[in-house]
Write an enzyme that holds these catalytic residues in place. Structure first.
Site, short mmCIF file in Angstrom:
data_model
loop_
_atom_site.label_atom_id
_atom_site.label_comp_id
_atom_site.label_asym_id
_atom_site.label_seq_id
_atom_site.Cartn_x
_atom_site.Cartn_y
_atom_site.Cartn_z
N ARG A 187 -53.29 -24.53 51.40
CA ARG A 187 -53.92 -23.97 50.75
C ARG A 187 -53.60 -22.62 50.15
O ARG A 187 -51.93 -22.60 49.74
CB ARG A 187 -54.01 -22.52 51.65
CG ARG A 187 -54.61 -22.56 52.99
CD ARG A 187 -55.71 -21.68 54.14
NE ARG A 187 -56.63 -23.08 55.14
CZ ARG A 187 -57.30 -21.41 56.06
NH1 ARG A 187 -56.74 -20.61 56.03
NH2 ARG A 187 -57.49 -21.93 56.71
N GLU A 243 -53.25 -20.49 48.08
CA GLU A 243 -52.87 -18.35 47.86
C GLU A 243 -51.09 -18.35 47.43
O GLU A 243 -50.45 -19.08 47.80
CB GLU A 243 -52.78 -18.01 49.76
CG GLU A 243 -54.32 -18.39 50.77
CD GLU A 243 -53.76 -18.38 52.07
OE1 GLU A 243 -53.16 -18.65 52.85
OE2 GLU A 243 -54.66 -18.65 52.51
N ARG A 267 -45.80 -13.77 55.75
CA ARG A 267 -47.41 -14.44 57.18
C ARG A 267 -47.91 -15.95 56.62
O ARG A 267 -48.42 -16.02 57.11
CB ARG A 267 -47.88 -13.68 57.40
CG ARG A 267 -48.19 -12.29 57.04
CD ARG A 267 -49.32 -11.54 57.12
NE ARG A 267 -48.21 -10.29 58.09
CZ ARG A 267 -49.30 -9.93 59.15
NH1 ARG A 267 -50.04 -9.75 59.22
NH2 ARG A 267 -48.37 -9.56 59.98
N HIS A 268 -47.17 -16.56 55.16
CA HIS A 268 -48.31 -17.20 54.67
C HIS A 268 -47.29 -18.20 54.47
O HIS A 268 -46.54 -18.02 53.60
CB HIS A 268 -49.25 -16.51 53.27
CG HIS A 268 -49.84 -15.86 53.97
ND1 HIS A 268 -49.92 -14.18 53.62
CD2 HIS A 268 -51.44 -16.05 54.09
CE1 HIS A 268 -51.44 -14.01 53.98
NE2 HIS A 268 -52.09 -15.47 54.01
N GLU A 315 -52.67 -11.80 63.16
CA GLU A 315 -53.87 -13.47 63.57
C GLU A 315 -53.51 -14.58 63.64
O GLU A 315 -52.74 -15.02 62.65
CB GLU A 315 -54.49 -12.80 62.13
CG GLU A 315 -55.84 -14.09 62.61
CD GLU A 315 -56.59 -14.51 61.25
OE1 GLU A 315 -56.67 -14.15 60.35
OE2 GLU A 315 -56.48 -16.10 61.17
N SER A 348 -57.83 -17.99 64.62
CA SER A 348 -59.28 -17.38 64.57
C SER A 348 -60.28 -18.49 64.27
O SER A 348 -60.24 -19.86 64.52
CB SER A 348 -59.48 -17.19 62.65
OG SER A 348 -59.55 -17.36 61.91
N ARG A 403 -47.99 -19.75 63.27
CA ARG A 403 -47.51 -18.21 63.66
C ARG A 403 -47.56 -18.03 64.89
O ARG A 403 -46.61 -17.10 65.42
CB ARG A 403 -49.04 -17.53 63.11
CG ARG A 403 -49.01 -16.95 60.80
CD ARG A 403 -50.44 -16.73 61.01
NE ARG A 403 -50.75 -17.01 59.42
CZ ARG A 403 -51.35 -15.72 59.21
NH1 ARG A 403 -52.29 -15.48 59.48
NH2 ARG A 403 -51.22 -15.53 57.86
P1 AMO Z 1 -58.46 -19.63 59.45
O1 AMO Z 1 -58.35 -19.67 57.57
O2 AMO Z 1 -58.10 -18.28 60.35
O3 AMO Z 1 -59.23 -19.97 59.81
O4 AMO Z 1 -57.17 -20.24 60.09
C1 AMO Z 1 -57.29 -20.70 61.41
C2 AMO Z 1 -55.48 -19.92 61.52
O5 AMO Z 1 -54.63 -20.57 60.83
C3 AMO Z 1 -53.33 -20.11 60.18
N1 AMO Z 1 -53.20 -20.02 58.71
C4 AMO Z 1 -51.80 -19.73 57.98
N2 AMO Z 1 -51.04 -19.80 58.59
C5 AMO Z 1 -49.75 -19.93 57.76
N3 AMO Z 1 -50.39 -19.71 55.95
C6 AMO Z 1 -51.16 -19.70 55.86
N4 AMO Z 1 -51.56 -19.91 54.92
C7 AMO Z 1 -52.43 -19.70 57.01
N5 AMO Z 1 -53.54 -19.06 56.91
C8 AMO Z 1 -54.13 -20.06 57.71
C9 AMO Z 1 -53.16 -18.43 60.90
C10 AMO Z 1 -55.50 -18.39 61.49
O6 AMO Z 1 -55.05 -17.68 62.15
N6 AMO Z 1 -62.16 -23.31 59.71
C11 AMO Z 1 -61.47 -21.59 60.58
C12 AMO Z 1 -60.89 -21.98 62.02
C13 AMO Z 1 -61.57 -22.20 62.64
O7 AMO Z 1 -62.92 -20.88 62.56
O8 AMO Z 1 -62.12 -22.98 63.17
C14 AMO Z 1 -60.13 -21.69 59.59
O9 AMO Z 1 -59.14 -22.02 58.87
O10 AMO Z 1 -52.66 -18.76 62.01
#
Ligand code: AMO
Length: 430
Positions: free
Chosen positions: A208, A210, A216-217, A353, A356, A404
């Site tokens: 990602r 971001e 947390r990311h 979170e 999700s 996480r």
């Molecule tokens: P989402 O984008 O909420 O949902 O990602 C799911 C989970 O992945 C973790 N996560 C991350 N952890 C650390 N750094 C990040 N940049 C990051 N991005 C995500 C989190 C988050 O809750 N497709 C949907 C899931 C689904 O509906 O099945 C999805 O990707 O713990």
């Protein structure tokens, strides 16, 4: 014969290998601590007069030397720092050619920056090692739970033509003559597979783009992703999420006692079901505490954290927020009849979170409509949409963030502590 101690994985008689992390002389005794794969170090107490030969081998060795020893578990365990062995032979495999850049024994605490740079080396230290051994346990437990519950492990592509989680966080890659992306989530593929498997899961990296720098990311993180067909509603999916997380926590609690002790973590047994909060309820709770929140957008990190504090006061470490507004979600979540709210949930652990997911839109026409309403071109998703033409059952799933989950289980302050090689805004090495 090599005997393994009950539940400890400790070898009673063995050849054991590792690196010297500490050496101390107490009178005429040389104490050598060796850290290998075991979380607790092996401790050798060599007496200058009794163990003359071994003493002569070990005495000049620097911290960092790679050695193996043969020996027996000491009948009397005097060391508080590790597991004591009586060595009969020591072999030196490698000596460091420079001073170690970090203090492996952990007497001088390293800054996070240094810890991230030298994690692969610092993992000789029992505290650092414990985190990664538990990480292995988390994945092992997840596989065990999912296999027991009829999920089939799959692998989906990491170079993809379309993103599922929004264009802003896609990493572009040049794929021969065309542009492609690194996968943000196995979302589209895991759903497609529900046209031939009842239940699937994947343990996978997410990429990602971001741009922000938070605790947390990560830009490359790992997820435990599941998709489950033939469901009666989103409740079925939330039950899988809470049972999976409870299983993982219990597995770690039972099988990683040494590591938890080293980390000073008391991991209580979880007892699902966890509280389900409607999104509108979460908004009301936050507003009653004077926090500004929108009714149409996802909760901010600060609001999410505050909600965690409020829920913790009510003894809810884990809880779901369910029924997010359509304006805040990706296109693939099923909408309620009112079209305002969806069957998307977040699963939070101590104000973060960790997962999700939700129930998906499985009806072809409604899915095409949803793509258009989100400003996406159905033609870009043709390969995905096709899977909805041949008997796609109602289904749902979630993505559970590995780092996480570990962060919250082990009370780590920064998500970077839960992964060996960090990919964030500023790091692509080591
Ligand atoms: P989402 O984008 O909420 O949902 O990602 C799911 C989970 O992945 C973790 N996560 C991350 N952890 C650390 N750094 C990040 N940049 C990051 N991005 C995500 C989190 C988050 O809750 N497709 C949907 C899931 C689904 O509906 O099945 C999805 O990707 O713990």
């Amino acid at each position: 014969m090599i005997k393994r101690g009950l539940n400890t994985g400790v070898l009673a008689l063995a050849k054991l290998c590792g690196w010297i992390i500490r050496k101390a002389r107490v009178g005429k005794v040389l104490i050598v601590e060796v850290c290998g794969n075991n979380s607790k170090p092996y401790v050798l107490a060599l007496k200058e007069d009794r163990d003359r030969e071994l003493y002569a081998v070990a005495e000049p060795l620097d911290i960092g030397s790679a050695i193996c020893f043969e020996g027996e578990l000491a009948s009397e365990q005097r060391s508080k720092r590790g597991i004591e062995y009586v060595a009969t032979r020591i072999e030196v495999y490698a000596k460091p050619i420079e001073h170690l850049p970090v203090d492996i024994a952990g007497k001088v605490p390293a800054l996070l920056e240094t810890r991230i740079k030298y994690r692969w080396l610092l993992a000789r230290n029992p505290v650092e090692k414990a985190i990664f051994k538990i990480r292995t346990g988390v994945l092992k437990a997840a596989r065990e739970y999912l296999e027991k519950n009829g999920f089939v492990e799959v692998q989906t592509p990491k170079i993809v033509a379309a993103g599922a989680e929004g264009g802003a966080t896609l990493f572009k890659v040049q794929y021969f003559e065309r542009e492609a992306y690194l996968s943000q989530s196995p979302q589209l593929y895991k759903q497609m597979l529900i046209s031939s498997f009842e239940r699937v899961y994947e343990i996978t990296p997410y990429f990602r783009a971001e741009k922000f720098n938070t605790t947390r990311h990560l830009n490359e993180s790992w997820g435990i992703d599941i998709e489950q067909g033939f469901i009666n509603g989103v409740e079925d999916v939330m039950q899988t999420a809470e049972n999976l997380v409870s299983y993982i926590v219990d597995f770690v609690r039972i099988n990683y006692k040494d590591e938890l002790e080293i980390l000073g973590v008391n991991l209580p047994k979880l007892t699902p079901p966890f509280r389900r909060l409607k999104f509108t309820e979460a908004v009301d709770i936050l507003r009653s505490e004077g926090i500004e929140v929108s009714e149409v957008e996802d909760l901010s990190d600060a609001a999410e954290k505050k909600l965690g504090e409020i829920m913790a006061e009510k003894k809810h470490d884990l809880y779901f927020i369910v029924g997010f507004p359509w304006t805040s979600t990706a296109f693939y979540y099923m909408r309620e009849e009112d079209k305002v709210y969806t069957r998307k949930f977040d699963f939070d652990y101590k104000g973060l979170e960790i997962a999700s997911g939700g129930q998906r839109e499985h009806r072809y026409d409604k899915l095409v409509e949803a793509l258009r309403e989100k400003g996406l071109n159905p033609a870009d998703f043709e390969f995905y949409l096709e899977a909805f033409k041949y008997g796609m059952p109602p289904h749902g799933g979630f993505g559970l963030g590995v780092e996480r989950l570990i962060m919250k289980m082990l009370n780590l302050e920064n998500i970077r502590e839960a992964i060996m090689f960090v990919r964030d805004r500023t790091r692509i090495t080591p």
